[in-house]
Each structure stands twice: as structure tokens, then as C-alpha cells.
Design an enzyme around this catalytic site. Structure first.
Site, PDB file in Angstrom:
ATOM      1  CD  GLU A 109      -2.431  -2.031   2.789  1.00  0.00           C
ATOM      2  OE1 GLU A 109      -1.595  -1.391   3.370  1.00  0.00           O
ATOM      3  OE2 GLU A 109      -3.157  -1.937   2.441  1.00  0.00           O
ATOM      4  CE1 TYR A 121       7.772   0.702  -3.311  1.00  0.00           C
ATOM      5  CE2 TYR A 121       5.302   1.902  -2.544  1.00  0.00           C
ATOM      6  CZ  TYR A 121       6.449   0.846  -2.405  1.00  0.00           C
ATOM      7  OH  TYR A 121       6.521   1.680  -0.883  1.00  0.00           O
TER       8      TYR A 121
END
Ligand SMILES: CC(C)(COP(=O)(O)OP(=O)(O)OC[C@H]1O[C@@H](n2cnc3c(N)ncnc32)[C@H](O)[C@@H]1OP(=O)(O)O)[C@@H](O)C(=O)NCCC(=O)NCCS
Length: 161
Positions: A109, A121
Site C-alpha cells: 500500500e 514500484y
């Protein structure tokens, strides 16, 4: 060569908590307490990998591995040492470790506004799979949920050189 040695990342333990907390203070508005680190490490709820230069901790990643699923819990690098590939090494090492222990996918998250982390990411191939509205208690910011299906180790291009 040992996987972690190749990434120049090493497991951190209870003796390293003070260093991790010092780095956290430089990197996050909300932080884990010493008790959270202690309990998590002692119970094996998560692992932490760190990278050091001349003894100083410059970055760490905390992750869990449960039932074949890796979750990245936190990752941070020293503000004076960013954009030098440290987080890339840490994340690569964490994924490697989990894959070698049988994990097939990873989750995490991230705050919607955290562009550096989101870019990191995405660079690894994580894709956005959901939103948790108003997730963070401090400012009610949304959390974006990202997922990565691990490639077979033999075909990964992001191995250390
Ligand atoms: C996010 C963070 C860990 C990145 O660490 P880093 O060591 O600078 O990352 P790297 O040098 O390995 O960069 C890898 C990629 O991430 C992305 N990235 C890193 N910093 C970025 C920035 N300021 N803006 C945009 N993209 C960025 C880029 O895609 C970069 O690749 P590139 O340099 O080839 O363009 C670091 O900025 C940090 O500690 N931030 C504060 C803590 C935090 O928010 N952690 C994430 C919690 S979910």
C-alpha cells in the site's frame, strides 16, 4: 555468491532497531514504535533488510511473507542518499528472498501522493489493483494497493550485477 551479498543488503535484527528508528524519523510522518519493531521481529511477523555504508544505515525494507504472499510493509532510504539505486537494491533483495522461499506474488500500500515510491514500484512492474479510501489516519489520504506477480527467477532482468 549469496543472494543478499549480491544485493549488498543484510538482515537486520533487534540490535539494529535504534538505527532503523533514526532513519524512520528522517523519512516518515508516522512511525513504528520500538515495541512494534521488537514484537514483529521477535515473533517473526516480518523481516527487515538493510543496507549500510561505513557502518551507517542508509536504507531498509520491512516485509512479511505469509502463505506465499509477500507484503512490503515499509521501505525508506536516507534523504541524502536518494536516487542512487538503494531502494532498488532493497526491494530487489526482498523480492528475491521471498521468491526463493516460494512466494509467487507481492502486495503493498502506498499513499496516493507518494510519487517517488509509486514510480519505484511501477519500475518493478507492480500494478495498481485497488484503492483504500481515506486509509491513512493522519490526513485521511487514500492508499493505493499495488500487486506484482513474480516472474520466474531465471527470467528476471533486475538481478544484481
Ligand atoms: C521512495 C524511496 C524509498 C526511493 O528511494 P531511492 O533510494 O531514492 O530509490 P532509487 O534510487 O532506487 O530509485 C528507483 C526509482 O524510483 C523512482 N524514484 C525515486 N525517487 C523518485 C522521485 N523523487 N521522483 C520520481 N521517481 C522517483 C524512479 O523511478 C527511480 O528510478 P530512476 O532513478 O532510474 O528514475 C525514497 O524516496 C524514500 O525513502 N522516501 C521516503 C519514505 C517513503 O515514502 N517510503 C515508501 C513508503 S510506501
Amino acid at each position: 555468491m549469496d543472494t543478499l551479498q549480491a544485493w549488498n543488503c543484510w538482515p537486520l535484527g533487534v540490535a539494529d532497531i535504534a538505527d532503523v528508528m533514526a532513519l524512520e524519523r528522517m523519512c516518515f510522518r508516522t512511525r513504528w514504535t520500538r515495541e512494534q519493531f521488537l514484537l514483529g521481529l521477535e515473533r517473526g511477523a516480518f523481516q527487515i533488510l538493510g543496507t549500510r555504508e561505513r557502518g551507517a544505515l542508509l536504507g531498509y525494507v520491512a516485509y512479511s511473507l505469509i502463505a506465499g504472499e509477500m507484503e512490503i510493509l515499509n521501505i525508506a532510504t536516507h534523504p541524502f542518499h536518494r536516487r542512487k539505486g538503494l531502494a532498488t537494491r532493497l526491494l530487489g533483495a526482498a523480492i528475491d528472498c521471498c521468491q526463493r522461499r516460494g512466494a509467487g506474488e507481492g502486495f503493498l500500500e502506498v499513499r496516493r501522493s507518494n510519487i517517488p515510491a509509486i514510480d519505484l514500484y511501477r519500475k518493478f512492474g507492480f500494478i495498481e489493483v485497488g484503492v483504500r479510501k481515506n486509509y491513512y489516519p493522519d490526513n485521511h489520504e487514500d492508499a493505493l494497493l499495488f500487486r506484482l506477480d513474480f516472474l520466474p527467477l531465471t527470467s528476471r532482468a533486475d538481478q544484481p550485477t
